[in-house]
Design a protein around this motif. Structure first.
Motif, PDB file in Angstrom:
ATOM      1  N   LYS A 101     -10.999  -4.076   3.117  1.00  0.00           N
ATOM      2  CA  LYS A 101      -9.944  -3.938   4.125  1.00  0.00           C
ATOM      3  C   LYS A 101     -10.566  -3.650   5.486  1.00  0.00           C
ATOM      4  O   LYS A 101     -11.232  -2.637   5.672  1.00  0.00           O
ATOM      5  CB  LYS A 101      -8.971  -2.815   3.726  1.00  0.00           C
TER       6      LYS A 101
ATOM      7  N   GLU B 126      -7.824   2.089  -3.373  1.00  0.00           N
ATOM      8  CA  GLU B 126      -8.469   1.937  -2.063  1.00  0.00           C
ATOM      9  C   GLU B 126      -9.375   3.128  -1.818  1.00  0.00           C
ATOM     10  O   GLU B 126      -8.945   4.275  -1.901  1.00  0.00           O
ATOM     11  CB  GLU B 126      -7.423   1.873  -0.944  1.00  0.00           C
TER      12      GLU B 126
ATOM     13  N   ASN C  99      -4.377   5.084  -2.246  1.00  0.00           N
ATOM     14  CA  ASN C  99      -5.569   5.586  -1.570  1.00  0.00           C
ATOM     15  C   ASN C  99      -6.191   6.690  -2.412  1.00  0.00           C
ATOM     16  O   ASN C  99      -5.505   7.608  -2.856  1.00  0.00           O
ATOM     17  CB  ASN C  99      -5.217   6.121  -0.180  1.00  0.00           C
TER      18      ASN C  99
ATOM     19  N   GLU D 113      -6.104  -4.854   8.386  1.00  0.00           N
ATOM     20  CA  GLU D 113      -5.143  -3.756   8.563  1.00  0.00           C
ATOM     21  C   GLU D 113      -4.687  -3.673  10.006  1.00  0.00           C
ATOM     22  O   GLU D 113      -5.432  -4.036  10.916  1.00  0.00           O
ATOM     23  CB  GLU D 113      -5.825  -2.417   8.265  1.00  0.00           C
TER      24      GLU D 113
ATOM     25  N   GLU E 181       0.856  -1.189   0.000  1.00  0.00           N
ATOM     26  CA  GLU E 181       0.000   0.000   0.000  1.00  0.00           C
ATOM     27  C   GLU E 181       0.887   1.232   0.000  1.00  0.00           C
ATOM     28  O   GLU E 181       1.779   1.368   0.848  1.00  0.00           O
ATOM     29  CB  GLU E 181      -0.930   0.029   1.224  1.00  0.00           C
TER      30      GLU E 181
ATOM     31  N   ASP F 228     -11.915   0.433   1.679  1.00  0.00           N
ATOM     32  CA  ASP F 228     -11.008   0.681   2.807  1.00  0.00           C
ATOM     33  C   ASP F 228     -11.786   0.942   4.099  1.00  0.00           C
ATOM     34  O   ASP F 228     -12.948   1.355   4.052  1.00  0.00           O
ATOM     35  CB  ASP F 228     -10.144   1.912   2.472  1.00  0.00           C
TER      36      ASP F 228
HETATM   37 MG    MG Z   1      -5.769   2.575   2.675  1.00  0.00          MG
END
Ligand code: MG
Ligand code: C2E
Ligand code: MG
Ligand code: MG
Length: 281
Positions: free
Chosen positions: A204, A153, A121, A239, A65, A183
């Protein structure tokens, strides 16, 4: 007026001063960050770091990421991304992040390291940047990177605001062949409706959710959620995994991928190289 002064005295001098200086500090911070965000040469101020994501069973790296940092680490993304979103600077910053990451992917491809997808992101406010999707496609072309090497994400709060037409926006990414991840699942905005409207590839689980995995009941709830997600072909990433117990619990719940300090902190691009095996060419 005399009356106001009297009221202020009644409140106590310290209280009044404290209130004003807090407001001032807040304003100063906002203004300072805003000035930083307006700088044209973003590479002088910002840099991207990359955090490994591993397969829950084999513990092999399956992805990274990309996360933004200020080079001097003065402010965290939590501090400046929010401000960038309110001022609109996120549009220019978002494009810079996109190009920076895609450029990095092409460099890694040339260096012959195993090509794992890299996650970017994407802030919901970037959906107001109407040229973004063509910018994204052009940038892939420019650096010769395949859309399947990129994960977008996106936080579920996006879909709360109808102005963004988030479903369409995300479907455009999907049509290109980009991998799309939801996310921060398990935080305030969670709604199962989003899962039926959009074909996410991944979900996530937020760190706050992982931290609460301490009793039998929450483990059962998580296993159920993961089972449900698998039944609609969504893979699950956890995460903020910080220790071995969490790692084992998540594996037993059926989690597919793990990310967190236990497996690796975000790294500068040159350190990433030593982390991954060279591709067998
Ligand atoms: Mg993220
Ligand atoms: P996020 O997308 O949910 O990213 C995960 C955050 O968790 C990152 O914080 C990461 O450093 C942190 N983290 C990872 N593993 C652990 C762990 O084991 N323990 C703890 N305590 N934290 C862990 P970071 O980099 O500070 O970013 C915070 C948020 O700022 C991100 O949350 C994301 O929403 C936003 N952000 C960061 N980089 C970007 C970017 O390039 N673009 C946009 N639009 N937003 C970004
Ligand atoms: Mg997020
Ligand atoms: Mg998250």
């Amino acid at each position: 007026s005399e009356m106001a002064m009297y009221e202020a005295k009644k409140l106590g001098k310290n209280q009044v001063v404290y209130f004003n200086s807090t407001m001032n500090e807040h304003l100063k911070l906002h203004t300072e960050i805003d000035e930083i965000l307006k700088v044209q040469d973003k590479e002088n101020i910002f840099t991207m770091v990359y955090q490994p994501i591993v397969n829950a069973v084999t513990k092999k790296i399956v992805s990274f990421e990309a996360l933004i940092r200020m080079k001097d680490r003065k402010y965290s993304p939590m501090e400046f991304i929010g401000i960038a979103e309110t001022t609109g600077e996120i549009q220019a910053l978002g494009r810079w992040i996109t190009e920076e990451v895609i450029k990095q992917i092409s460099l890694w491809n040339m260096q012959g390291i195993s090509a794992v997808p890299i996650a970017i992101n994407f802030s919901c406010k970037q959906m107001l940047d109407h040229g973004y999707l063509s910018f994204f496609e052009n940038t892939l072309d420019k650096y010769g990177v395949l859309p399947t090497q990129v994960v977008i994400e996106i936080t579920e709060s996006v879909f709360m605001d109808i102005r963004y037409n988030g479903v369409n926006f995300i479907n455009e990414f999907k049509k290109m062949g980009v991998i799309v991840a939801l996310d921060d699942f398990g935080t305030g905005y969670s709604s199962l409706i989003y899962l039926t409207n959009i074909n996410f590839d991944k979900v996530k689980l937020d760190r706050s959710f992982i931290q609460k995995l301490i009793d039998d009941k929450s483990v059962k709830v998580l296993s159920g959620i993961i089972h449900m997600l698998h039944s609609i072909d969504v893979s699950v990433v956890a995460e903020g995994v910080e220790d071995e117990i969490q790692s084992r619990t998540l594996l037993s719940c059926g989690c597919d991928e793990l990310q967190g300090y236990y497996f690796g902190r975000p790294l500068g691009p040159n350190h990433v190289l030593s982390f991954v095996e060279p591709s067998s060419k």
